[in-house]
Scaffold this motif. Structure first.
Motif, PDB file in Angstrom:
ATOM      1  N   LEU A 218       9.914  12.154   7.347  1.00  0.00           N
ATOM      2  CA  LEU A 218       9.445  11.015   6.565  1.00  0.00           C
ATOM      3  C   LEU A 218       7.993  11.166   6.129  1.00  0.00           C
ATOM      4  CD1 LEU A 218      11.122   8.055   8.500  1.00  0.00           C
ATOM      5  CD2 LEU A 218      11.861   9.137   6.369  1.00  0.00           C
ATOM      6  N   ASP A 219       7.148  11.735   6.962  1.00  0.00           N
ATOM      7  CA  ASP A 219       5.747  11.915   6.584  1.00  0.00           C
ATOM      8  C   ASP A 219       5.621  12.869   5.402  1.00  0.00           C
ATOM      9  OD1 ASP A 219       4.852  10.191   8.552  1.00  0.00           O
ATOM     10  OD2 ASP A 219       4.642  11.796  10.055  1.00  0.00           O
ATOM     11  N   SER A 220       6.353  13.964   5.473  1.00  0.00           N
ATOM     12  CA  SER A 220       6.320  14.929   4.370  1.00  0.00           C
ATOM     13  C   SER A 220       6.906  14.320   3.101  1.00  0.00           C
ATOM     14  CB  SER A 220       7.097  16.189   4.762  1.00  0.00           C
ATOM     15  OG  SER A 220       7.098  17.127   3.706  1.00  0.00           O
ATOM     16  N   LEU A 221       7.950  13.508   3.258  1.00  0.00           N
ATOM     17  CA  LEU A 221       8.552  12.843   2.098  1.00  0.00           C
ATOM     18  C   LEU A 221       7.556  11.898   1.438  1.00  0.00           C
ATOM     19  CD1 LEU A 221      11.024  12.133   0.328  1.00  0.00           C
ATOM     20  CD2 LEU A 221      11.617  10.415   2.051  1.00  0.00           C
ATOM     21  N   GLY A 222       6.857  11.101   2.248  1.00  0.00           N
ATOM     22  CA  GLY A 222       5.875  10.171   1.701  1.00  0.00           C
ATOM     23  C   GLY A 222       4.741  10.873   0.994  1.00  0.00           C
ATOM     24  N   ASN A 223       4.245  11.963   1.571  1.00  0.00           N
ATOM     25  CA  ASN A 223       3.153  12.713   0.947  1.00  0.00           C
ATOM     26  C   ASN A 223       3.588  13.324  -0.390  1.00  0.00           C
ATOM     27  OD1 ASN A 223       1.457  12.146   3.108  1.00  0.00           O
ATOM     28  ND2 ASN A 223       2.032  14.008   4.230  1.00  0.00           N
TER      29      ASN A 223
ATOM     30  N   LYS B  63       0.834  -1.193   0.000  1.00  0.00           N
ATOM     31  CA  LYS B  63       0.000   0.000   0.000  1.00  0.00           C
ATOM     32  C   LYS B  63       0.874   1.250   0.000  1.00  0.00           C
ATOM     33  CE  LYS B  63      -3.625  -2.377   2.630  1.00  0.00           C
ATOM     34  NZ  LYS B  63      -4.425  -2.375   3.874  1.00  0.00           N
ATOM     35  N   GLY B  64       0.533   2.176  -0.891  1.00  0.00           N
ATOM     36  CA  GLY B  64       1.267   3.438  -0.907  1.00  0.00           C
ATOM     37  C   GLY B  64       2.680   3.278  -1.444  1.00  0.00           C
ATOM     38  N   PRO B  65       3.426   4.365  -1.422  1.00  0.00           N
ATOM     39  CA  PRO B  65       4.788   4.327  -1.981  1.00  0.00           C
ATOM     40  C   PRO B  65       5.740   3.557  -1.082  1.00  0.00           C
ATOM     41  CG  PRO B  65       4.389   6.449  -0.949  1.00  0.00           C
ATOM     42  CD  PRO B  65       3.082   5.707  -0.916  1.00  0.00           C
ATOM     43  N   VAL B  66       6.600   2.827  -1.672  1.00  0.00           N
ATOM     44  CA  VAL B  66       7.673   2.136  -0.957  1.00  0.00           C
ATOM     45  C   VAL B  66       8.978   2.782  -1.394  1.00  0.00           C
ATOM     46  CG1 VAL B  66       8.893  -0.038  -0.609  1.00  0.00           C
ATOM     47  CG2 VAL B  66       6.411  -0.024  -0.857  1.00  0.00           C
ATOM     48  N   ILE B  67       9.781   3.213  -0.457  1.00  0.00           N
ATOM     49  CA  ILE B  67      11.025   3.887  -0.767  1.00  0.00           C
ATOM     50  C   ILE B  67      12.179   3.270   0.022  1.00  0.00           C
ATOM     51  CG2 ILE B  67      10.540   5.662   0.984  1.00  0.00           C
ATOM     52  CD1 ILE B  67      12.166   7.614  -0.796  1.00  0.00           C
ATOM     53  N   VAL B  68      13.292   3.119  -0.634  1.00  0.00           N
ATOM     54  CA  VAL B  68      14.528   2.691   0.012  1.00  0.00           C
ATOM     55  C   VAL B  68      15.430   3.913   0.133  1.00  0.00           C
ATOM     56  CG1 VAL B  68      16.586   1.244  -0.169  1.00  0.00           C
ATOM     57  CG2 VAL B  68      14.361   0.343  -0.879  1.00  0.00           C
ATOM     58  N   ILE B  69      15.769   4.270   1.356  1.00  0.00           N
ATOM     59  CA  ILE B  69      16.591   5.450   1.611  1.00  0.00           C
ATOM     60  C   ILE B  69      18.002   5.001   1.972  1.00  0.00           C
ATOM     61  CG2 ILE B  69      16.873   7.529   2.992  1.00  0.00           C
ATOM     62  CD1 ILE B  69      13.877   7.454   3.563  1.00  0.00           C
TER      63      ILE B  69
ATOM     64  N   PHE C 126      13.061  19.787  -1.166  1.00  0.00           N
ATOM     65  CA  PHE C 126      14.251  18.947  -1.045  1.00  0.00           C
ATOM     66  C   PHE C 126      15.513  19.784  -0.804  1.00  0.00           C
ATOM     67  CE2 PHE C 126      13.372  14.484  -2.639  1.00  0.00           C
ATOM     68  CZ  PHE C 126      11.996  14.564  -2.462  1.00  0.00           C
ATOM     69  N   CYS C 127      15.371  21.082  -0.757  1.00  0.00           N
ATOM     70  CA  CYS C 127      16.519  21.951  -0.471  1.00  0.00           C
ATOM     71  C   CYS C 127      16.732  21.960   1.048  1.00  0.00           C
ATOM     72  CB  CYS C 127      16.263  23.362  -0.991  1.00  0.00           C
ATOM     73  SG  CYS C 127      16.041  23.432  -2.785  1.00  0.00           S
ATOM     74  N   CYS C 128      17.830  21.421   1.496  1.00  0.00           N
ATOM     75  CA  CYS C 128      18.024  21.114   2.918  1.00  0.00           C
ATOM     76  C   CYS C 128      18.783  22.190   3.686  1.00  0.00           C
ATOM     77  CB  CYS C 128      18.770  19.778   3.058  1.00  0.00           C
ATOM     78  SG  CYS C 128      17.957  18.392   2.228  1.00  0.00           S
ATOM     79  N   SER C 129      18.805  23.418   3.168  1.00  0.00           N
ATOM     80  CA  SER C 129      19.554  24.472   3.859  1.00  0.00           C
ATOM     81  C   SER C 129      18.954  24.792   5.215  1.00  0.00           C
ATOM     82  CB  SER C 129      19.609  25.736   2.987  1.00  0.00           C
ATOM     83  OG  SER C 129      18.299  26.172   2.673  1.00  0.00           O
ATOM     84  N   SER C 130      17.615  24.729   5.328  1.00  0.00           N
ATOM     85  CA  SER C 130      16.967  25.024   6.604  1.00  0.00           C
ATOM     86  C   SER C 130      15.535  24.507   6.573  1.00  0.00           C
ATOM     87  CB  SER C 130      16.947  26.547   6.870  1.00  0.00           C
ATOM     88  OG  SER C 130      16.202  27.203   5.876  1.00  0.00           O
ATOM     89  N   TRP C 131      14.967  24.307   7.763  1.00  0.00           N
ATOM     90  CA  TRP C 131      13.578  23.894   7.850  1.00  0.00           C
ATOM     91  C   TRP C 131      12.659  25.059   7.464  1.00  0.00           C
ATOM     92  CZ3 TRP C 131      12.075  19.049   8.274  1.00  0.00           C
ATOM     93  CH2 TRP C 131      12.906  18.123   8.869  1.00  0.00           C
ATOM     94  N   SER C 132      11.629  24.723   6.754  1.00  0.00           N
ATOM     95  CA  SER C 132      10.592  25.699   6.414  1.00  0.00           C
ATOM     96  C   SER C 132       9.252  24.985   6.413  1.00  0.00           C
ATOM     97  CB  SER C 132      10.876  26.340   5.044  1.00  0.00           C
ATOM     98  OG  SER C 132      10.894  25.361   4.035  1.00  0.00           O
ATOM     99  N   SER C 133       8.190  25.728   6.181  1.00  0.00           N
ATOM    100  CA  SER C 133       6.866  25.128   6.187  1.00  0.00           C
ATOM    101  C   SER C 133       6.774  24.018   5.135  1.00  0.00           C
ATOM    102  CB  SER C 133       5.811  26.204   5.922  1.00  0.00           C
ATOM    103  OG  SER C 133       4.519  25.626   5.876  1.00  0.00           O
ATOM    104  N   GLY C 134       6.501  22.790   5.565  1.00  0.00           N
ATOM    105  CA  GLY C 134       6.371  21.649   4.651  1.00  0.00           C
ATOM    106  C   GLY C 134       7.703  21.111   4.175  1.00  0.00           C
ATOM    107  N   ALA C 135       8.792  21.547   4.736  1.00  0.00           N
ATOM    108  CA  ALA C 135      10.112  21.086   4.294  1.00  0.00           C
ATOM    109  C   ALA C 135      10.287  19.612   4.575  1.00  0.00           C
ATOM    110  CB  ALA C 135      11.201  21.881   4.984  1.00  0.00           C
TER     111      ALA C 135
END
Length: 341
Positions: free
Chosen positions: A226-231, A111-117, A327-336
């Motif tokens: 991880l939740d934001s990545l999956g969405n 179910k849903g996306p499967v990702i290998v990190i 995906f720009c990891c310079s800093s946390w932002s809304s929905g980052a």
């Protein structure tokens, strides 16, 4: 006198004729029996040999027509061609042109996306790994639960020491025996200058080991939501060939001694500018692209930097490039999705 003598000779011959005829008849009869016996014996031998031949060939009493004979010959020729193709296929697989799919491919969640990190790490960075385990990766039962319920597989990716089996290798093996969260590239020597090769081997071996929808590369100094990545990835499930990241370009450094020196600088033209490619901190590719890397691993060119190398593999292919600012990891932002530390 002559007449009497002649009659006497004829008379003698006449008296011997019945005996000679009888002997001749007997001889002819015996010869006939002999010839008939030999012919009968030869016929029996032929019958016996025919039966043995039928028994050995399995044909029984049926005869093979010309069409059947031609079909048998054609089947033998096709068999020879098939054997030759199998040999070529084995050679191609050995050279890396054919994907070597694992017989026990892992599918953690239907179910849903499967990702290998793949979290790229190095020797001497246990503190960074422990920080990731505490922040977002989890360990033990929690790590297993993340795989089963969310379909997210996370592993620290590392090669082997140049001095195989030394204290560096032993420390990784010891850590892995406790955490069971490493993806060790056994045939790769861990070194900073080998990072592009490490990236290629990770995607190749990961696609051989897991049948995932997506594969991600992330550094061990990056925290991931991880939740934001999956969405975010859920919206790209229908895209067969997608390359997602914080897209960038930049100057190609052509002078030796510079930090970002590119030995193949001349290939990027007079402008000395890289093509668009995803930043190395975090990027994701779809299943088809990971398999593309696996199949063509022996042909794909690597450059001085891993992010440029990955971008070069897709620049001439039918691939959807997604410039995802999350995906720009310079800093946390809304929905980052990520943040560098």
């Amino acid at each position: 006198m002559q007449s009497r003598g002649s009659n006497a000779r004829f008379s003698g011959m006449g008296t011997r004729s019945p005996i000679s005829s009888l002997m001749l008849a007997m001889f002819a009869t015996m010869a006939s029996f002999y010839v008939a016996g030999r012919l009968w014996q030869d016929a029996q031998n032929r019958v016996y040999l025919t039966k043995e031949l039928d028994r050995i060939t399995g044909q029984g009493h049926s005869a093979i027509s010309v069409d059947d004979t031609l079909k048998i010959i054609e089947c033998r020729e096709q068999r020879k061609k098939l054997s030759a193709l199998e040999m070529e296929l084995a050679a191609a697989r050995q050279e890396g042109f054919i994907s070597k799919q694992s017989s026990d491919m892992k599918r953690t969640n239907e179910k849903g996306p499967v990702i290998v990190i793949g979290i790229f790490t190095r020797f001497g960075r246990k503190n960074e790994r422990d920080a990731i385990r505490k922040a977002w990766m989890s360990t033990g039962a929690a790590l297993k639960k993340m795989e089963e319920e969310k379909g997210i597989v996370a592993r620290f990716v590392i090669g082997r020491s140049a001095n195989r089996g030394d204290s560096l290798d032993r420390s990784i093996d010891s850590e892995n025996s406790q955490t069971n969260d490493f993806f060790i590239l056994e045939n790769h020597v861990e070194a900073p200058e080998e990072l592009p090769m490490k990236t290629k081997l990770f995607f190749a071996h990961a696609s051989d080991s897991w049948n995932a929808d997506f594969y991600a590369k992330v550094n061990d100094n990056v925290f991931v939501n991880l939740d934001s990545l999956g969405n975010t990835l859920a919206s790209y499930l229908s895209v067969p060939r997608v390359y997602i990241g914080c897209m960038k370009s930049g100057e190609v450094f052509s002078e030796k001694g510079q930090k970002w020196y590119e030995p193949d600088w001349w290939k990027f033209g007079d402008g000395k500018t890289y093509f668009r490619h995803a930043s190395t901190e975090l990027f994701v590719i779809s299943q088809a692209l990971a398999r593309y890397i696996s199949i063509n691993r022996s042909l794909l060119r690597i450059y001085a930097h891993d992010d440029v190398s990955v971008g070069s593999w897709f620049i001439g292919a039918d691939v959807k490039h997604v410039d995802e600012r999350k995906f720009c990891c310079s800093s946390w932002s809304s929905g980052a999705i990520c943040s560098g530390v």
